[in-house]
Design an enzyme around this catalytic site. Structure first.
Site, PDB file in Angstrom:
ATOM      1  N   PHE A 113       1.358  -1.112   0.146  1.00 26.25           N
ATOM      2  CA  PHE A 113       0.080   0.280   0.078  1.00 26.25           C
ATOM      3  C   PHE A 113       1.027   1.343   0.070  1.00 26.25           C
ATOM      4  O   PHE A 113       1.744   1.564   0.732  1.00 26.25           O
ATOM      5  CB  PHE A 113      -0.960  -0.247   1.857  1.00 26.25           C
ATOM      6  CG  PHE A 113      -2.309   1.267   1.178  1.00 26.25           C
ATOM      7  CD1 PHE A 113      -3.206   1.323   0.635  1.00 26.25           C
ATOM      8  CD2 PHE A 113      -2.131   2.180   1.999  1.00 26.25           C
ATOM      9  CE1 PHE A 113      -4.228   1.993   0.718  1.00 26.25           C
ATOM     10  CE2 PHE A 113      -2.466   2.650   1.798  1.00 26.25           C
ATOM     11  CZ  PHE A 113      -3.868   2.946   0.952  1.00 26.25           C
ATOM     12  N   TYR A 209     -10.048  -0.673  11.525  1.00 25.08           N
ATOM     13  CA  TYR A 209     -11.401  -1.066  11.210  1.00 25.08           C
ATOM     14  C   TYR A 209     -11.871  -1.084   9.396  1.00 25.08           C
ATOM     15  O   TYR A 209     -13.144  -1.832   9.053  1.00 25.08           O
ATOM     16  CB  TYR A 209     -11.489   1.179  10.611  1.00 25.08           C
ATOM     17  CG  TYR A 209     -10.123   1.083   9.500  1.00 25.08           C
ATOM     18  CD1 TYR A 209      -9.585   1.234   8.177  1.00 25.08           C
ATOM     19  CD2 TYR A 209      -9.031   1.993  10.590  1.00 25.08           C
ATOM     20  CE1 TYR A 209      -9.057   1.246   7.743  1.00 25.08           C
ATOM     21  CE2 TYR A 209      -7.912   1.948   9.351  1.00 25.08           C
ATOM     22  CZ  TYR A 209      -8.059   2.382   8.112  1.00 25.08           C
ATOM     23  OH  TYR A 209      -6.670   2.329   7.130  1.00 25.08           O
ATOM     24  N   LYS A 210     -10.918  -1.774   8.658  1.00 25.94           N
ATOM     25  CA  LYS A 210     -11.049  -3.189   8.028  1.00 25.94           C
ATOM     26  C   LYS A 210     -11.515  -4.076   7.813  1.00 25.94           C
ATOM     27  O   LYS A 210     -13.420  -3.843   8.648  1.00 25.94           O
ATOM     28  CB  LYS A 210      -9.889  -3.542   7.238  1.00 25.94           C
ATOM     29  CG  LYS A 210      -9.428  -2.065   6.392  1.00 25.94           C
ATOM     30  CD  LYS A 210      -8.567  -2.183   5.789  1.00 25.94           C
ATOM     31  CE  LYS A 210      -7.510  -0.841   5.137  1.00 25.94           C
ATOM     32  NZ  LYS A 210      -5.949  -0.610   4.409  1.00 25.94           N
TER      33      LYS A 210
HETATM   34  C1  LIG Z   1      -5.780   0.535   4.570  1.00 29.22           C
HETATM   35  C2  LIG Z   1      -4.150   0.879   4.857  1.00 29.22           C
HETATM   36  C3  LIG Z   1      -3.644   1.672   5.229  1.00 29.22           C
HETATM   37  C4  LIG Z   1      -4.041   2.428   5.369  1.00 29.22           C
HETATM   38  O1  LIG Z   1      -3.351   3.644   6.489  1.00 29.22           O
HETATM   39  P1  LIG Z   1      -3.826   4.211   7.746  1.00 29.22           P
HETATM   40  O2  LIG Z   1      -2.637   5.266   8.301  1.00 29.22           O
HETATM   41  O3  LIG Z   1      -5.122   3.207   8.559  1.00 29.22           O
HETATM   42  O4  LIG Z   1      -5.052   5.618   7.241  1.00 29.22           O
HETATM   43  C5  LIG Z   1      -1.798   1.289   5.186  1.00 29.22           C
HETATM   44  N1  LIG Z   1      -1.212   0.755   5.676  1.00 29.22           N
HETATM   45  C6  LIG Z   1      -2.461  -0.711   4.202  1.00 29.22           C
HETATM   46  C7  LIG Z   1      -0.934  -1.822   3.830  1.00 29.22           C
HETATM   47  C8  LIG Z   1      -3.435  -0.530   4.320  1.00 29.22           C
HETATM   48  O5  LIG Z   1      -4.175  -1.380   3.488  1.00 29.22           O
END
Ligand SMILES: *Cc1c(COP(=O)(O)O)cnc(C)c1O
Length: 397
Positions: A113, A209-210
């Site tokens: 990500f 939150y997922k």
């Molecule tokens: C959803 C996601 C995030 C999001 O990070 P936040 O700091 O919670 O916004 C980061 N890394 C991955 C791999 C994700 O899937």
């Protein structure tokens, strides 16, 4: 056997909507309202500042961390909650790099990500020690693990395609050349059977939150393996990670154990919703969740492939190699997803051409999958997406 018809009744699911986006934001657990009311009125309202002791707020990050630990194969008192996932990535990476001072390469992949990669880039700039972020294709990771690598930093399940890395094998390979591992479990925790202890992972991070249904902006978690926990120096050295926060020393000394990964005041109201969401996980086994999620995913793939030849499967068919979501590629994926949402099937879109559908048995059953397949087929075969109003891009896709 886990009773998924019982867990489904524990969520507020909007009428007329088949919600296949629990991989982005889990739906509202019905217990969250009562739990939040309790914390608002009986704790904050009645106790005010004394709630930190009397309601145990101060220990909530490790208490809830222990509930998460059970879902990811971590030992007790090695997971702590707080902040957001991006910050937990930064903390884990900063500590891991310090544990490998002679090496300069952070190895990751293009399926990670972006926020994880951005945090690494920011940290490298702040450190100014000549670290390098090496990003290879997911299928090239294993071959790229060489003895310059300090840290292998991967997200176990690809947010776009749902492809799953072999955590055990890649961790073993990294260890064989002296590198450490950081596993991001954003799309794993609550989705698949993670076993951090068996894999021998060094650090792990994730959000709640997922698949864990903790609510928008719910706090993240970090795991540090027993062998590192008292050596990992916290880069974000906040007062609640200090060994004696209420001594108010002028100099930072890290707490022993996982408490050192705490930073500042924990979000007690957000924990209330998360706590209620985690109650649902007490009713099921992760092995059952995993088996059922694969079955639902297979059913969806078979249904779509039989009726929509314009959609190309992007997710590996092999159960070992995939997570809990199923993705299809389609050139007009954004418009098609907007049309699906209007027809009551909620998934999401990830650039450039990925349509994502999440299959979480806690609140999705066979009937939902059958109905979703029928609606996707209707929208795709009639090209109902081919309308200017489905082209308009919102901020969040
Ligand atoms: C959803 C996601 C995030 C999001 O990070 P936040 O700091 O919670 O916004 C980061 N890394 C991955 C791999 C994700 O899937």
């Amino acid at each position: 056997m886990s009773d998924f018809s019982a867990t489904k009744k524990m969520f507020s699911l909007p009428a007329g909507m088949i919600y296949l986006d629990g991989n982005s934001l889990g739906p509202l657990p019905l217990g969250a309202q009562a739990k939040m009311d309790h914390v608002l009125h009986n704790e904050w309202g009645e106790m005010v500042i004394t709630g930190w002791n009397r309601a145990g707020w101060i220990d909530a990050p490790t208490r809830i961390g222990n509930r998460i630990a059970k879902l990811i194969g971590a030992p007790e008192n090695h997971v702590v909650m707080g902040d957001t996932l991006s910050l937990k990535v930064y903390q884990a990476l900063a500590s891991a790099l310090e544990l490998r001072p002679g090496r300069r390469v952070i190895l990751s992949d293009s399926g990670n990500f972006p926020s994880d990669l951005y945090m690494a880039q920011g940290l490298i700039n702040s450190l100014g020690k000549g670290h390098e972020l090496k990003v290879v294709k997911p299928e090239e990771v294993e071959a790229a693990i060489s003895n310059e690598v300090a840290v292998l930093m991967l997200t176990e399940i690809d947010y776009r395609t749902g492809r799953r890395h072999d955590m055990d094998a890649l961790t073993a390979k990294a260890h064989s050349i002296g590198a450490l591992t950081i596993w991001d479990l954003a799309h794993s925790a609550g989705a698949v059977d993670v076993d951090l202890s068996r894999a021998n992972a060094d650090f792990a991070v994730g959000c709640t939150y997922k698949y864990l249904n903790g609510g928008p902006g719910a706090p993240a978690f970090i795991y540090v393996a027993p062998e590192h926990i008292d050596h990992a120096r916290p880069a974000l050295s906040g007062w609640l990670g200090h060994t004696a926060p209420f001594a108010f020393d002028l100099d930072y000394r890290p707490a022993s154990g996982i408490d050192r990964m705490r930073v500042g005041t924990p979000p007690i109201l957000a924990f209330a919703a998360l706590d209620a969401a985690l109650d649902i996980w007490d009713m099921v086994s992760m092995a059952d969740v995993r088996a059922k999620s694969l079955e639902l995913g297979d059913r969806f793939i078979a249904g779509i492939e039989a009726q929509c030849d314009m959609l190309t499967l992007a997710t590996p068919r092999d159960h070992e190699k995939r997570g809990s979501q199923v993705s299809f590629r389609f050139e007009h994926g954004y418009a098609a997803m907007q049309a699906l949402i209007e027809h009551g099937v909620v998934g999401d879109f990830r650039a450039p051409d990925i349509m994502r559908f999440g299959f979480t048995p806690l609140f999705i059953d066979e009937d939902d999958v059958n109905e979703a397949v029928a609606i996707v087929a209707e929208v795709m075969r009639g090209a109902l997406w081919d309308n200017p109003r489905f082209q308009k891009r919102s901020k969040v896709t």
